[in-house]
Design a protein around this motif. Structure first.
Motif, mmCIF file in Angstrom:
data_model
loop_
_atom_site.group_PDB
_atom_site.id
_atom_site.type_symbol
_atom_site.label_atom_id
_atom_site.label_comp_id
_atom_site.label_asym_id
_atom_site.label_seq_id
_atom_site.Cartn_x
_atom_site.Cartn_y
_atom_site.Cartn_z
ATOM 1 N N ALA A 1 -8.276 -14.482 -5.338
ATOM 2 C CA ALA A 1 -6.878 -14.236 -5.870
ATOM 3 C C ALA A 1 -7.115 -12.771 -6.506
ATOM 4 O O ALA A 1 -8.067 -12.792 -7.492
ATOM 5 N N GLY A 2 -6.329 -11.860 -6.412
ATOM 6 C CA GLY A 2 -6.390 -10.748 -7.260
ATOM 7 C C GLY A 2 -7.124 -9.595 -6.373
ATOM 8 O O GLY A 2 -6.873 -8.512 -6.820
ATOM 9 N N ASP A 3 -7.827 -9.929 -5.456
ATOM 10 C CA ASP A 3 -8.692 -8.699 -4.721
ATOM 11 C C ASP A 3 -7.939 -7.915 -4.210
ATOM 12 O O ASP A 3 -7.959 -6.539 -4.202
ATOM 13 N N ALA A 4 -6.641 -8.138 -3.289
ATOM 14 C CA ALA A 4 -5.642 -7.420 -2.735
ATOM 15 C C ALA A 4 -4.987 -6.263 -3.770
ATOM 16 O O ALA A 4 -4.938 -5.157 -3.653
ATOM 17 N N ALA B 1 -7.130 0.530 -6.781
ATOM 18 C CA ALA B 1 -8.131 1.517 -6.660
ATOM 19 C C ALA B 1 -7.661 2.799 -5.764
ATOM 20 O O ALA B 1 -7.765 3.911 -6.150
ATOM 21 N N LEU B 2 -6.602 2.222 -4.892
ATOM 22 C CA LEU B 2 -6.185 3.434 -3.865
ATOM 23 C C LEU B 2 -5.337 4.255 -4.751
ATOM 24 O O LEU B 2 -5.060 5.521 -4.631
ATOM 25 N N ASP B 3 -4.453 3.445 -5.479
ATOM 26 C CA ASP B 3 -3.519 4.199 -6.412
ATOM 27 C C ASP B 3 -3.995 5.151 -7.136
ATOM 28 O O ASP B 3 -3.638 6.489 -7.477
ATOM 29 N N SER B 4 -5.349 4.874 -7.812
ATOM 30 C CA SER B 4 -5.743 5.777 -8.787
ATOM 31 C C SER B 4 -6.805 6.702 -8.113
ATOM 32 O O SER B 4 -7.102 7.569 -8.861
ATOM 33 N N ASP B 5 -7.113 6.650 -6.880
ATOM 34 C CA ASP B 5 -7.967 7.568 -6.450
ATOM 35 C C ASP B 5 -7.428 7.925 -5.170
ATOM 36 O O ASP B 5 -7.566 7.315 -4.045
ATOM 37 N N LEU C 1 -9.750 8.282 -2.161
ATOM 38 C CA LEU C 1 -10.194 6.895 -1.361
ATOM 39 C C LEU C 1 -8.920 6.512 -0.679
ATOM 40 O O LEU C 1 -9.184 5.843 0.287
ATOM 41 N N ALA C 2 -7.739 6.713 -1.059
ATOM 42 C CA ALA C 2 -6.463 6.261 -0.313
ATOM 43 C C ALA C 2 -6.597 6.861 1.114
ATOM 44 O O ALA C 2 -6.330 5.909 1.971
ATOM 45 N N VAL C 3 -6.838 7.873 1.132
ATOM 46 C CA VAL C 3 -7.010 8.642 2.309
ATOM 47 C C VAL C 3 -8.268 8.212 3.308
ATOM 48 O O VAL C 3 -8.057 7.853 4.416
ATOM 49 N N PHE C 4 -9.176 8.174 2.597
ATOM 50 C CA PHE C 4 -10.233 7.325 3.145
ATOM 51 C C PHE C 4 -9.903 6.157 3.915
ATOM 52 O O PHE C 4 -10.104 5.688 5.105
ATOM 53 N N ALA C 5 -9.479 5.084 2.861
ATOM 54 C CA ALA C 5 -9.063 3.886 3.354
ATOM 55 C C ALA C 5 -7.863 3.999 4.570
ATOM 56 O O ALA C 5 -7.952 3.272 5.524
ATOM 57 N N GLU C 6 -7.004 4.729 4.680
ATOM 58 C CA GLU C 6 -5.799 4.943 5.772
ATOM 59 C C GLU C 6 -6.679 5.360 6.951
ATOM 60 O O GLU C 6 -6.431 4.861 8.122
ATOM 61 N N ARG C 7 -7.616 6.279 7.105
ATOM 62 C CA ARG C 7 -8.229 6.631 8.077
ATOM 63 C C ARG C 7 -9.399 5.926 8.639
ATOM 64 O O ARG C 7 -9.542 5.721 9.697
ATOM 65 N N ARG D 1 -12.594 -5.486 1.723
ATOM 66 C CA ARG D 1 -12.078 -4.489 1.078
ATOM 67 C C ARG D 1 -12.249 -4.282 -0.288
ATOM 68 O O ARG D 1 -12.295 -2.896 -0.863
ATOM 69 N N ALA D 2 -12.766 -5.276 -0.922
ATOM 70 C CA ALA D 2 -12.876 -4.959 -2.533
ATOM 71 C C ALA D 2 -14.161 -4.313 -2.680
ATOM 72 O O ALA D 2 -14.196 -3.730 -3.730
#
Ligand code: HEM
Ligand code: SF4
Lengths: 101, 553
Positions: B303-306, B312-316, B319-325, B387-388
């Motif tokens: 619980a809470g992982d997601a 984390a994506l919001d703050s970096d 990282l968000a671009v990396f995760a998306e691609r 993902r975590a």
């Protein structure tokens, strides 16, 4: 103007027939072949070196004068003489003494 | 993952000893080059422009940390500190000395690796979807079947001297990430109405000088018939495939010259002869092999992982671009498959240094259930990561220059070695890839362009898959100069298509501008950012691109 090139059997190194009958690792030390008689003699030395297990696949390449030195005419042979074009740290071009090769 | 049994182990080590003796006899003069060359090729040793080259098989692109570390060690000890991962999910070392190759093979054998059947007119390394066993959309893991095919085809006496090389690819999902339709045999796992596993079978695909999309010979082949049917195809090919002309020797030419109906009838007739015999795959055997590929014990999503990941994506943003691609959907909740791009901006596609290989091995052990994949797109994949853990993995990759967030984008280019290494090349391909990569490096620009596969080959052999690039580039030689032909609209997925030549070629200096013209033309005519390059091309055809490139529609 030609030179005779091959790869050395034991390690694959690119070599050319030198001025003496030895096989040299730097193009600048290669024997420059002018005329059919010189080419035929080189090819005979190449065949002997194949039989003697020094080299494999000898063949003649065209040379031209450029930048005060000799250069292979074809890009393929220039790459063999220097190394991969995008990796100056690899191949003969990476050797300290061969900058003019 | 599959482990060698005693037979495999003793076979591979006796093969190393045999090759050691062959090298010794070559160097002592007992073997001539003509005698030795086929022997060295049977052990993956080519002679390229600068040196020998050793091609090591990575069966269906799967390896573990120990194997990756061994590859790094070989690169460092016997080569120049790096290796080249290829479109065939293998690795090539570009600088080994012939006299060292037996030692290299002995080192590889310690970790159950070898170079057998990586060359020659035999059944080559069987390739598979790099997300196998992980992908959310998969029907079943293709690797057990690839492994069964590998065991059956290894040193198969009847198929050691085929008319030409033979390549088999297996995909476990409807979305084909293994380009099965450009292989000699392409297998797609499917389920019938009763839910039983089977294969849709394609035959006669291939690239090279005569590119062809495979034809479907079976909608549904029951699992138990896999080997019998494959053997039937190989027998028909071995018997009727042309041996008079090596350019017409692949099964694609046989398919083309014989016709689908006749060839299918030949295969079915042969199949009737071999089926229900020793090649029947008993369920127990499939289960035994499948057990080697059992999914790792996935952790429960906490619980809470997601939420933590989203934060984390919001703050970096990086990282968000990396995760998306670079993250692909996984079948287990809370997991993803992570692509490690071997296409850092401006670098040679597919090359990895020994240090990078070791980092990937560490990451696989720490975060990835000890599994690594090589993709045919010349990237590495950690198929099972939480993902975590992605923020930490990203941080470590970044430290090693391996965090390029470009999977599937225009800078994620496939390129063969080309004239910088390859003896058959007519032009360079790696520097073209590097220059395109630099031209489109800006992250925002790549993102804006979206999915776009650029594939480059340095000669007509098409090792860089250019025919199935959305934008394909083929390097040729014209009057002593490098020239680059552009093809458009190719695709290597479930809607496989061979790209069409758009017009006359471009010089080495002009090719990057030409690609940019093509891309700008696409950006100008797409209906929305959701319409990717291939979709737009399929809608409008090549006229606008011709117009932009040559001023003549
Ligand atoms: C010494 C280096 C290489 C040599 C001599 C070589 C040779 C060839 C030849 C002759 C073909 C054409 C086969 C045919 O049409 O029947 C071919 C095809 C192919 N090779 Fe290579 N290749 C080399 C390196 C590579 C590399 C590095 C890759 C992966 C990046 C690769 C992957 C392929 C693929 C995917 C094809 C086309 C698929 C097909 O067989 O239809 N090759 N290669
Ligand atoms: S496509 Fe040609 S240049 Fe490229 S690796 Fe294959 S054979 Fe060599």
């Amino acid at each position: 103007m030609k030179a005779l090139t091959a790869n050395r059997l034991i390690d694959g190194e690119v070599v050319w027939l030198g001025r003496a009958a030895a096989w040299v690792e730097i193009l600048a030390e290669a024997r420059v072949l002018e005329g059919e008689a010189a080419e035929a003699e080189a090819l005979a030395l190449g065949a002997a070196a194949v039989a003697g297990r020094l080299i494999v696949d000898p063949y003649l390449i065209d040379l031209e004068r450029a930048d005060g030195g000799l250069q292979p005419v074809r890009l393929r042979e220039r790459i063999r003489a220097h190394g991969p074009t995008m990796r100056p740290d690899l191949g003969k071009q990476a050797r300290p003494h061969s900058s003019a090769a | 993952m599959y482990r060698y049994d005693e037979f495999d182990e003793s076979f591979v080590s006796s093969r190393v000893a045999q090759f050691r003796d062959q090298v010794r006899r070559r160097l002592s003069g007992d073997l001539s080059e003509d005698q030795f060359k086929p022997l060295r090729l049977m052990n993956g040793v080519y002679l390229q422009l600068h040196a020998y080259m050793l091609r090591v098989a990575i069966p269906y692109g799967t390896l573990n940390a120990r194997q990756m570390r061994k590859l790094a060690e070989v690169a460092r000890t016997y080569d120049r500190g790096y290796g080249h991962f290829t479109t065939r999910q293998n690795i090539q070392f570009n600088w080994p000395r012939l006299q060292d190759v037996p030692d290299i093979l002995a080192e590889l054998a310690e970790v159950e690796m070898h170079a057998i059947q990586t060359s020659g007119n035999c059944i080559r390394n069987v390739t598979a979807d790099h997300f196998a066993g992980a992908a959310a959309d998969e029907v079943a893991d293709p690797r057990p079947y690839a492994e069964i095919l590998r065991q059956w085809s290894s040193l198969h006496p009847e198929f050691s001297f085929l008319p030409r090389k033979f390549k088999i690819a297996v995909t476990g999902a409807a979305h084909d990430r293994a380009a099965v339709q450009v292989h000699d045999i392409g297998l797609q796992l499917v389920r019938d109405e009763a839910g039983s596993i089977g294969f849709t079978v394609f035959v006669g695909g291939g690239l090279g000088r005569t590119p062809m999309v495979a034809r479907k010979v079976r909608d549904f082949l029951p699992e138990t018939d896999l080997l019998a049917y494959t053997e039937a195809i190989l027998r028909v090919y071995n018997r009727y495939g042309r041996r008079d002309n090596k350019y017409k020797a692949r099964v694609k030419i046989l398919m083309h010259e014989t016709g689908l109906d006749t060839l299918r009838a030949d295969i079915e007739r042969e199949f009737e002869e071999v089926r229900s015999g020793v090649l029947d795959l008993p369920k127990a055997e499939v289960d035994r092999i499948t057990a080697y590929f059992a999914p790792p014990p996935f952790a429960q999503e906490e619980a809470g992982d997601a939420d933590a990941f989203a934060q984390a994506l919001d703050s970096d943003p990086a990282l968000a671009v990396f995760a998306e691609r670079n993250l692909a959907p996984h079948k287990a909740p809370g997991y993803a498959s992570l692509t490690i791009s071997l296409k850092p901006i401006g670098e040679a596609p597919g090359d990895a240094s020994a240090e990078q290989m070791e980092l990937v091995a560490d990451l696989a052990e720490t975060f990835g259930h000890d599994e690594i994949r090589v993709s045919h797109e010349q990237n590495l994949v950690l198929p099972h990561v939480r993902r975590a853990d992605v923020p930490e993995i990203f941080r470590r990759l970044r430290g090693a220059g391996l965090a390029e967030a470009n999977a599937g984008l225009i800078t994620d280019i496939i390129a063969c070695p080309g004239m910088d290494y390859c003896a058959l090349a007519t032009a360079r391909s790696i520097p073209v890839a590097q220059r395109i990569s630099e031209r489109f490096a800006a992250s925002g620009r790549q993102q804006e362009i979206g999915d776009l596969k650029v594939k480059i080959s340095g000669c007509i052999n098409a090792c860089g898959h250019h025919h199935v690039g959305h934008i394909g580039i083929l390097g040729v030689e014209k009057k002593g100069e490098e020239y680059y032909q552009i093809t458009l609209g190719g695709s290597g997925d479930e809607n496989t298509a061979i790209g069409q030549i758009v017009g006359r070629g471009f010089s080495y200096d002009g090719i990057v501008d030409a690609v940019e013209t093509v891309v700008d033309t696409y950006l100008g005519l797409r209906q929305s950012p959701q319409e990717d390059f291939l979709a737009a091309y399929r809608r409008v055809g090549d006229a606008p691109f011709k117009e932009a490139l040559y001023g003549t529609a």
